[in-house]
Design an enzyme around this catalytic site. Structure first.
Site, PDB file in Angstrom:
ATOM      1  CE1 TYR A   7      -3.135   2.994   0.828  1.00  0.00           C
ATOM      2  CE2 TYR A   7      -2.609   2.717   3.154  1.00  0.00           C
ATOM      3  CZ  TYR A   7      -3.244   3.410   2.144  1.00  0.00           C
ATOM      4  OH  TYR A   7      -3.990   4.522   2.450  1.00  0.00           O
ATOM      5  CG  LEU A  29       4.697 -10.295  -5.643  1.00  0.00           C
ATOM      6  CD1 LEU A  29       4.386 -10.880  -7.026  1.00  0.00           C
ATOM      7  CD2 LEU A  29       4.229  -8.833  -5.595  1.00  0.00           C
ATOM      8  CE1 TYR A 136       3.887  -3.299  12.270  1.00  0.00           C
ATOM      9  CE2 TYR A 136       2.783  -1.793  13.784  1.00  0.00           C
ATOM     10  CZ  TYR A 136       3.407  -2.029  12.575  1.00  0.00           C
ATOM     11  OH  TYR A 136       3.565  -1.006  11.683  1.00  0.00           O
ATOM     12  NE  ARG A 215      -5.489   4.326  17.029  1.00  0.00           N
ATOM     13  CZ  ARG A 215      -5.885   4.278  18.300  1.00  0.00           C
ATOM     14  NH1 ARG A 215      -6.205   5.381  18.950  1.00  0.00           N
ATOM     15  NH2 ARG A 215      -5.952   3.116  18.925  1.00  0.00           N
TER      16      ARG A 215
END
Ligand code: UDP
Length: 318
Positions: A7, A29, A136, A215
């Site tokens: 993205y 990919l 993460y 956010r």
């Protein structure tokens, strides 16, 4: 560039090409899309393949790397931390080793606001404590740490861009946000409009004016621009640094839903659910450092513009 079929990477490739840069994309990919990369630029390769990367960078006489390739879902990282540490940390270490072997001295790194965890105040400054709340976020902190050592020992300079909430898409609808599975708010709200199936608001009992999380949404093209400025800064001899990339304005989940209703002219079907694990109430950036040191300015990050571009893309691709 790694992760250029994804993205944010694909928008950055496009902008780099528009500015006349010679770009090569490395992407396996696993998450990205072949059609996001212009013909001839894609090297289907994993960042874990250190020697293949070294060979490629030597062959191309690479001057700098922009490193996007990573897993990005906070919730998934809480369930499968090992995948996040392997892909994000080991993958980055492989890339750094290859860069060192090939003599490539500059890196722009996709970091995240998740390095700050639940901040004690907003807007968030780069000097705030680093205390990630998920594997993460931790994986990105670990890579920032690696970068510190690669600078100190190998003189590899880097800029870590700590993204807030990337959103929106190219205004012509050619590129956009297509995660599978999709976990991000704006594309999910747009899907709800298109499918009639309700989106869930994750908690309305936060300590915010309307009870839903706040956010800092930043247009992906403004984010892409930050990468170009960071790259140019490093190529001009700038020293390693970290920057927030956000707008300084926060929007609640309910405000996003209202903006979607305004842009689409349709009611958003939604239900209210429980909190999602690991979600801080409010994450808003101070981007003063990015503005003053790199001259960055948000141009398309007004919430309605973001939603309009995301809507144009969602309508064409759903
Ligand atoms: N959110 C929500 N419903 C969803 C997806 C997200 O209410 O289906 C909320 C989420 O709790 C957060 C905000 O929307 O407060 C943005 O979430 P997103 O996953 O887009 O980005 P994050 O802030 O986690 O990076």
């Amino acid at each position: 560039m790694t992760g250029g079929a994804g993205y944010i990477g694909s928008h950055t490739v496009r902008l780099l090409l528009e500015r006349g840069y010679d770009v090569a994309v490395v992407d396996n990919l696993s998450k990205g899309y072949r059609q996001n990369v212009p013909a001839g630029l894609l090297h289907e390769m994993d960042v874990a393949s250190t020697s293949a990367l070294t060979g490629l960078m030597r062959q191309l006489k690479t001057e700098a790397v922009v490193h996007f390739a990573a897993f990005i879902a906070v919730g998934e990282s809480m369930a499968e931390p090992e995948r996040y540490f392997v892909n994000n940390v080991t993958g980055s270490l492989s890339l750094l080793s290859a860069m060192h072997a090939a003599g490539v001295k500059h890196l722009v790194f996709s970091s995240t606001a998740a390095v700050y965890g639940n901040p004690h105040a907003v807007p968030i400054l780069e000097t705030f404590p680093i205390q990630p709340m998920s594997p993460y976020g931790e994986s990105k902190v670990m890579v920032e740490t690696l970068l510190g050592w690669f600078d100190r020992i190998h003189h590899l300079t880097s800029v870590c861009l700590r993204y807030f909430n990337a959103a929106g898409s190219a205004p012509d609808g050619a590129l956009g946000e297509q995660h599978e599975p999709e976990t991000h708010l704006i594309p999910l709200v747009l899907r709800a409009v298109l499918s009639g199936k309700p989106v869930t608001i994750f908690g309305e009992d936060y300590d915010t004016p309307d009870g839903t999380c706040i956010r800092d949404y930043i247009h992906v093209e403004d984010l892409a621009e930050a990468h170009i400025l960071a790259l140019e800064y490093l190529l001009a001899g700038g020293s390693s640094d970290q920057f927030n990339v956000g707008t300084g304005s926060g929007h609640s989940v309910v405000e996003v839903i209202r903006a979607v209703e305004e842009v689409t002219g349709q009611k958003v079907p939604y239900v209210t659910g429980t909190r999602r694990e690991g979600d801080p109430a409010s994450l808003v950036a101070s981007s003063d450092k990015l503005q003053s040191k790199l001259g960055w300015q948000p141009r398309s990050s007004e919430l309605k513009t973001i939603v309009k571009h995301a809507w144009d893309f969602a309508r064409q691709h759903t």
